[in-house]
Design a protein around this motif. Structure first.
Motif: not given
Length: 126
Positions: A16, A48, A51-52, A55, A58-59, A76, A79-80, A108
């Protein structure tokens, strides 16, 4: 079980971040068959991308916690999964995208299902 979840989260996070950074610094040209975006679409794509990156961070953050935060892994993954649903809606609205995005849609849906399964199995063992 924890090693598998942690490993999946780390892989997801790194991918990501890489994808997000490509969108921030290269822009929509990183997308196969992306066409010629408007300045608005270019701005949106790069935004975006950032933002990714978050993300992905966060993972990775979730993957190095001890104990692993099961609820965060589920969140998480949800969201995916929502992203995959968005891709299906795009197919319904505009038709089939480049083959890469068909493959991403499969990921996904499969990746979150695997995480949900592993978290549920881990919870039953606890």
């Amino acid at each position: 079980m924890n090693k598998t979840l942690s490993g999946l989260g780390l892989v997801a996070g790194v991918l990501c971040i890489a994808i997000g950074l490509a969108h921030v610094f290269i822009g929509p040209d990183v997308v196969p068959a992306g066409g010629n975006p408007t300045p608005t679409a270019e701005s949106e794509d790069r935004f975006y991308g950032a933002i990714f990156v978050g993300y992905g961070i966060a993972w990775i953050w979730a993957s190095v916690q001890d104990p692993l935060p099961a609820k965060l892994f589920v969140f998480l993954s949800a969201i995916m999964l929502l992203g995959g649903v968005g891709r299906l809606l795009a197919v319904a609205a505009d038709g089939r995208p480049h083959q890469l995005f068909v493959g991403l849609a499969v990921v996904e849906f499969v990746f979150p299902a695997l995480v949900f399964f592993l978290v549920a199995r881990r919870s039953r063992r606890a």
